[in-house]
Motif scaffolding. Structure first.
Motif, PDB file in Angstrom:
ATOM      1  N   ARG A   9       0.835  -1.207   0.000  1.00 26.43           N
ATOM      2  CA  ARG A   9       0.000   0.000   0.000  1.00 26.43           C
ATOM      3  C   ARG A   9       0.870   1.258   0.000  1.00 26.43           C
ATOM      4  N   HIS A  10       1.972   1.241   0.754  1.00 28.09           N
ATOM      5  CA  HIS A  10       2.889   2.378   0.797  1.00 28.09           C
ATOM      6  C   HIS A  10       3.523   2.607  -0.577  1.00 28.09           C
ATOM      7  N   ILE A  11       3.969   1.547  -1.226  1.00 30.32           N
ATOM      8  CA  ILE A  11       4.555   1.651  -2.569  1.00 30.32           C
ATOM      9  C   ILE A  11       3.525   2.200  -3.554  1.00 30.32           C
ATOM     10  N   ALA A  12       2.304   1.659  -3.504  1.00 27.32           N
ATOM     11  CA  ALA A  12       1.242   2.121  -4.407  1.00 27.32           C
ATOM     12  C   ALA A  12       0.937   3.600  -4.180  1.00 27.32           C
ATOM     13  N   THR A  13       0.919   4.027  -2.942  1.00 35.10           N
ATOM     14  CA  THR A  13       0.655   5.433  -2.623  1.00 35.10           C
ATOM     15  C   THR A  13       1.765   6.336  -3.157  1.00 35.10           C
ATOM     16  N   GLN A  14       3.014   5.908  -3.011  1.00 33.80           N
ATOM     17  CA  GLN A  14       4.132   6.694  -3.536  1.00 33.80           C
ATOM     18  C   GLN A  14       4.022   6.852  -5.050  1.00 33.80           C
ATOM     19  N   LEU A  15       3.712   5.765  -5.746  1.00 36.34           N
ATOM     20  CA  LEU A  15       3.575   5.836  -7.200  1.00 36.34           C
ATOM     21  C   LEU A  15       2.382   6.697  -7.601  1.00 36.34           C
ATOM     22  N   MET A  16       1.269   6.560  -6.894  1.00 41.72           N
ATOM     23  CA  MET A  16       0.093   7.371  -7.205  1.00 41.72           C
ATOM     24  C   MET A  16       0.405   8.861  -7.012  1.00 41.72           C
ATOM     25  N   ASN A  17       1.111   9.207  -5.948  1.00 37.25           N
ATOM     26  CA  ASN A  17       1.462  10.616  -5.709  1.00 37.25           C
ATOM     27  C   ASN A  17       2.366  11.158  -6.812  1.00 37.25           C
ATOM     28  N   ALA A  18       3.354  10.377  -7.228  1.00 39.81           N
ATOM     29  CA  ALA A  18       4.248  10.813  -8.308  1.00 39.81           C
ATOM     30  C   ALA A  18       3.462  10.972  -9.608  1.00 39.81           C
ATOM     31  N   ALA A  19       2.608  10.004  -9.903  1.00 38.42           N
ATOM     32  CA  ALA A  19       1.818  10.042 -11.135  1.00 38.42           C
ATOM     33  C   ALA A  19       0.862  11.234 -11.144  1.00 38.42           C
ATOM     34  N   PHE A  36       0.599   7.488 -19.706  1.00 34.96           N
ATOM     35  CA  PHE A  36       1.885   7.739 -19.059  1.00 34.96           C
ATOM     36  C   PHE A  36       2.148   6.638 -18.038  1.00 34.96           C
ATOM     37  N   GLY A  37       3.386   6.547 -17.593  1.00 37.71           N
ATOM     38  CA  GLY A  37       3.729   5.531 -16.612  1.00 37.71           C
ATOM     39  C   GLY A  37       4.833   5.991 -15.683  1.00 37.71           C
ATOM     40  N   PHE A  38       4.820   5.426 -14.486  1.00 36.21           N
ATOM     41  CA  PHE A  38       5.874   5.626 -13.493  1.00 36.21           C
ATOM     42  C   PHE A  38       6.237   4.266 -12.933  1.00 36.21           C
ATOM     43  N   SER A  39       7.501   4.125 -12.534  1.00 34.27           N
ATOM     44  CA  SER A  39       7.934   2.860 -11.949  1.00 34.27           C
ATOM     45  C   SER A  39       8.782   3.134 -10.718  1.00 34.27           C
ATOM     46  N   ILE A  46      11.799   6.339  -7.797  1.00 35.31           N
ATOM     47  CA  ILE A  46      10.649   6.492  -8.690  1.00 35.31           C
ATOM     48  C   ILE A  46      11.072   7.298  -9.910  1.00 35.31           C
ATOM     49  N   ALA A  47      10.676   6.803 -11.088  1.00 30.05           N
ATOM     50  CA  ALA A  47      11.006   7.483 -12.339  1.00 30.05           C
ATOM     51  C   ALA A  47       9.857   7.337 -13.319  1.00 30.05           C
ATOM     52  N   ARG A  48       9.758   8.311 -14.225  1.00 32.04           N
ATOM     53  CA  ARG A  48       8.746   8.232 -15.279  1.00 32.04           C
ATOM     54  C   ARG A  48       9.225   7.253 -16.334  1.00 32.04           C
ATOM     55  N   GLU A  49       8.330   6.419 -16.819  1.00 35.03           N
ATOM     56  CA  GLU A  49       8.628   5.465 -17.886  1.00 35.03           C
ATOM     57  C   GLU A  49       8.462   6.181 -19.217  1.00 35.03           C
ATOM     58  N   VAL A  50       9.457   6.068 -20.071  1.00 33.68           N
ATOM     59  CA  VAL A  50       9.397   6.694 -21.383  1.00 33.68           C
ATOM     60  C   VAL A  50       9.684   5.645 -22.449  1.00 33.68           C
ATOM     61  N   LEU A  51       9.063   5.824 -23.589  1.00 37.82           N
ATOM     62  CA  LEU A  51       9.284   4.937 -24.723  1.00 37.82           C
ATOM     63  C   LEU A  51      10.409   5.492 -25.569  1.00 37.82           C
ATOM     64  N   GLU A  52      11.373   4.662 -25.861  1.00 35.55           N
ATOM     65  CA  GLU A  52      12.527   5.075 -26.664  1.00 35.55           C
ATOM     66  C   GLU A  52      12.279   4.765 -28.132  1.00 35.55           C
ATOM     67  N   ILE A  53      11.279   5.423 -28.701  1.00 36.83           N
ATOM     68  CA  ILE A  53      11.004   5.262 -30.125  1.00 36.83           C
ATOM     69  C   ILE A  53      11.032   6.650 -30.757  1.00 36.83           C
ATOM     70  N   PRO A  54      11.438   6.720 -32.027  1.00 31.63           N
ATOM     71  CA  PRO A  54      11.608   8.041 -32.639  1.00 31.63           C
ATOM     72  C   PRO A  54      10.318   8.852 -32.775  1.00 31.63           C
ATOM     73  N   VAL A  80      12.182  -3.316 -12.220  1.00 25.20           N
ATOM     74  CA  VAL A  80      11.269  -2.504 -11.413  1.00 25.20           C
ATOM     75  C   VAL A  80      10.578  -3.391 -10.386  1.00 25.20           C
ATOM     76  N   GLN A  81      10.198  -2.778  -9.259  1.00 29.15           N
ATOM     77  CA  GLN A  81       9.430  -3.522  -8.263  1.00 29.15           C
ATOM     78  C   GLN A  81       7.953  -3.136  -8.267  1.00 29.15           C
ATOM     79  N   ALA A  82       7.633  -2.027  -8.950  1.00 31.74           N
ATOM     80  CA  ALA A  82       6.240  -1.597  -9.040  1.00 31.74           C
ATOM     81  C   ALA A  82       6.090  -0.645 -10.227  1.00 31.74           C
ATOM     82  N   ILE A  83       4.879  -0.645 -10.790  1.00 30.69           N
ATOM     83  CA  ILE A  83       4.597   0.187 -11.961  1.00 30.69           C
ATOM     84  C   ILE A  83       3.202   0.784 -11.824  1.00 30.69           C
TER      85      ILE A  83
END
Length: 153
Positions: A9-19, A36-39, A46-54, A80-83
């Motif tokens: 629940r703590h991990i999920a809350t951290q990701l939700m706050n960042a998102a 969009f995504g965060f992991s 915690i970092a934003r997930e980005v697609l490496e496509i042109p 990653v441990q959570a997304i």
């Protein structure tokens, strides 16, 4: 409640706050938000997930599919441990606050814990070529406990 459940629940809350911090920034700047995504790394970063496509596709459904595939691949490799994956949606019925738009997120932790979170919002301002700045009002999040985890398999 177990220690594992508290941790998830703590991990999920951290990701939700960042998102949601990111979502508010994008909504304030552009007035809409695409997928969009965060992991969270195994170390807890915690970092934003980005697609490496042109060139990203214009279609949000295609963007969502590419982002989900990217996240699933990173999860399988143990990077990653959570997304948290999210996108802007229109609600079928107004929220308790009367808002018709929301950020819908799926948050998954590698131990099988997964929740669906819907955070309603309303945009105020942004008229007259943005002379009146946009403000984002956030409503009460709605959560569906324990949805089926799809990324960590």
């Amino acid at each position: 409640m177990t220690i594992e459940a508290d941790r998830n629940r703590h991990i999920a809350t951290q990701l939700m706050n960042a998102a949601m911090t990111y979502a508010r920034l994008i909504l304030r700047r552009y007035g809409e938000i695409g997928p969009f995504g965060f992991s969270m790394s195994p170390e807890g970063e915690i970092a934003r997930e980005v697609l490496e496509i042109p060139r990203l596709p214009q279609d949000p459904a295609r963007q969502w599919k590419l982002l989900a595939e990217h996240a699933a691949e990173r999860a399988r490799k143990g990077k990653v441990q959570a997304i948290a994956l999210g996108a802007g949606v229109s609600l079928k019925e107004p929220s308790a606050e009367g808002y018709l738009d929301a950020v819908d997120m799926t948050i998954e932790v590698n131990h099988g814990y997964a929740i669906q979170v819907t955070v309603p919002y309303r945009i105020y301002g942004g008229q007259f070529w943005t002379l009146i700045p946009r403000r984002i009002a956030i409503g009460k999040p709605g959560m569906e406990q324990e949805v089926m985890s799809r990324l960590f398999h």
